[in-house]
Design an enzyme around this catalytic site. Structure first.
Site, PDB file in Angstrom:
ATOM      1  N   TYR A 141     -54.760   4.396 -57.971  1.00 46.91           N
ATOM      2  CA  TYR A 141     -55.183   3.291 -57.403  1.00 46.91           C
ATOM      3  C   TYR A 141     -54.327   2.280 -56.679  1.00 46.91           C
ATOM      4  CZ  TYR A 141     -59.431   4.333 -60.259  1.00 46.91           C
ATOM      5  OH  TYR A 141     -60.302   4.693 -60.889  1.00 46.91           O
ATOM      6  N   LEU A 155     -73.203   3.459 -59.079  1.00 48.97           N
ATOM      7  CA  LEU A 155     -74.138   3.134 -57.679  1.00 48.97           C
ATOM      8  C   LEU A 155     -74.019   4.133 -56.763  1.00 48.97           C
ATOM      9  CD1 LEU A 155     -73.591  -0.618 -57.680  1.00 48.97           C
ATOM     10  CD2 LEU A 155     -75.301   0.513 -58.837  1.00 48.97           C
ATOM     11  N   LYS A 210     -67.532  -2.497 -59.512  1.00 50.26           N
ATOM     12  CA  LYS A 210     -66.699  -3.261 -58.400  1.00 50.26           C
ATOM     13  C   LYS A 210     -67.383  -3.688 -57.626  1.00 50.26           C
ATOM     14  CE  LYS A 210     -64.991  -1.449 -54.996  1.00 50.26           C
ATOM     15  NZ  LYS A 210     -64.587  -0.515 -53.943  1.00 50.26           N
ATOM     16  N   SER A 211     -66.750  -4.920 -57.178  1.00 47.32           N
ATOM     17  CA  SER A 211     -67.298  -5.666 -56.119  1.00 47.32           C
ATOM     18  C   SER A 211     -66.243  -6.624 -55.817  1.00 47.32           C
ATOM     19  CB  SER A 211     -68.572  -6.400 -56.169  1.00 47.32           C
ATOM     20  OG  SER A 211     -68.968  -7.071 -55.026  1.00 47.32           O
ATOM     21  N   VAL A 212     -65.989  -7.102 -54.560  1.00 48.12           N
ATOM     22  CA  VAL A 212     -64.942  -8.249 -54.514  1.00 48.12           C
ATOM     23  C   VAL A 212     -65.533  -9.393 -53.937  1.00 48.12           C
ATOM     24  CG1 VAL A 212     -62.873  -6.722 -53.716  1.00 48.12           C
ATOM     25  CG2 VAL A 212     -64.718  -7.598 -51.969  1.00 48.12           C
ATOM     26  N   ARG A 226     -71.810 -10.846 -56.162  1.00 48.54           N
ATOM     27  CA  ARG A 226     -72.103  -9.588 -56.696  1.00 48.54           C
ATOM     28  C   ARG A 226     -71.465  -9.243 -58.124  1.00 48.54           C
ATOM     29  NH1 ARG A 226     -76.524  -7.958 -54.569  1.00 48.54           N
ATOM     30  NH2 ARG A 226     -76.548  -7.393 -52.373  1.00 48.54           N
ATOM     31  N   ASN A 230     -73.684  -8.535 -61.504  1.00 41.24           N
ATOM     32  CA  ASN A 230     -73.340  -7.112 -62.165  1.00 41.24           C
ATOM     33  C   ASN A 230     -73.201  -7.184 -63.638  1.00 41.24           C
ATOM     34  OD1 ASN A 230     -73.379  -5.882 -59.481  1.00 41.24           O
ATOM     35  ND2 ASN A 230     -71.339  -5.672 -59.465  1.00 41.24           N
TER      36      ASN A 230
END
Length: 280
Positions: free
Chosen positions: A48, A185, A227-229, A233, A237
């Protein structure tokens, strides 16, 4: 937060914040925001390319290391006993920690047997609390378990409503390996968020379809990373502990399973070549 006990009596949080595909220059802020929202578990990997930024965010937060759960993964180019030892120490350095809670072999390619034996030794030294693998199908997982001393604590595999991994789950249960989901998702592919069955269940509980999917995993006793930035969200989550799906809901969702991985095929020669060519 809820937890799942592993076969070595360590506990893994049911929800981890994933940093896959977050650019390094955005990672530190994302992790700091996730910590402020309430995440304590972070899912990372050498490939990553943002372990340093995760380490910087954690150091800046001044949260006690004992209150955090850090996962990272060894990439194919670092496979083999000696390379894995070196790579783990590099990950520890970048994450600014003396140990990681969970270290996984990222893909079943290269000399992953040598890598696994390195992880066994590092676990015995205390540099890794729990060890495991990622993307191992039932046959490869069984073979690895039968030819090593320590049964993996975790196998992290893609698990979504369209790819529910019941066969893999049965093998993991048989071996005592925890099933963890990545990509639950599916990036919203195949109109996942507007699926009529998921929408019906979401309306019933006054939740979003994403929250229903996350709760579905928890009710199957499957930890996951998401994951979300986007701050709203991130909050949404982890807001999934105030309801549970009933058996009828879970059976309805089971109808969505088509048994096909939407993203990758570990038997595809081009994928094998691609993964072996990326040098970390």
């Amino acid at each position: 937060m809820e937890f799942k006990k592993l076969n070595n009596n360590e506990k893994i949080p049911m929800i981890s914040f994933g940093v896959y595909d977050i650019p390094p220059e955005e990672t530190k802020k994302a992790v700091i925001n996730a910590l402020e929202v309430g995440y304590t578990s972070f899912d990372n990997a050498q490939v990553y390319y943002n372990e340093k930024e995760v380490g910087e965010a954690i150091k800046e937060s001044q949260i006690s290391r004992d209150d955090l759960y850090l996962t990272t993964k060894n990439w194919v180019s670092n496979s083999g006993y000696d390379k894995t030892i070196k790579a783990v120490n590099k990950s520890l350095q970048d994450l600014q920690t003396d140990y990681v809670d969970l270290f996984l072999i990222h893909e079943p390619f290269g000399d992953y047997y040598g890598s696994y034996r390195a992880l066994e030794d590092l676990q015995n030294e205390g540099k890794i609390l729990s060890i495991g693998v990622s993307n191992f199908d039932p046959a490869r997982l069984l073979d690895l378990d039968m030819n090593n001393n320590i049964t993996p604590q975790v196998n992290q595999v893609e698990t979504t409503p369209y790819f529910q991994q019941y066969e893999a789950n049965e093998m993991m249960k048989k071996l005592g390996v925890a099933h963890q989901s990545w990509g639950p998702l599916s990036d919203g592919e195949n109109d996942l968020f507007s699926n009529p069955i998921l929408l019906e269940i979401a309306e019933k509980y006054e939740k979003s379809t994403a929250q229903v999917i996350f709760r579905w995993l928890i009710d199957r006793d499957i930890p996951f990373s998401c994951k979300s930035v986007k701050l709203h969200r991130m909050k949404e989550n982890i807001d999934v502990f105030d309801f549970k799906l009933n058996k009828k809901d879970i059976e309805k969702i089971k109808e969505l399973d088509n048994g096909e991985d939407p993203f990758k095929d570990n038997y595809d020669s081009e994928l094998v070549e691609e993964f072996n060519s990326e040098i970390v």
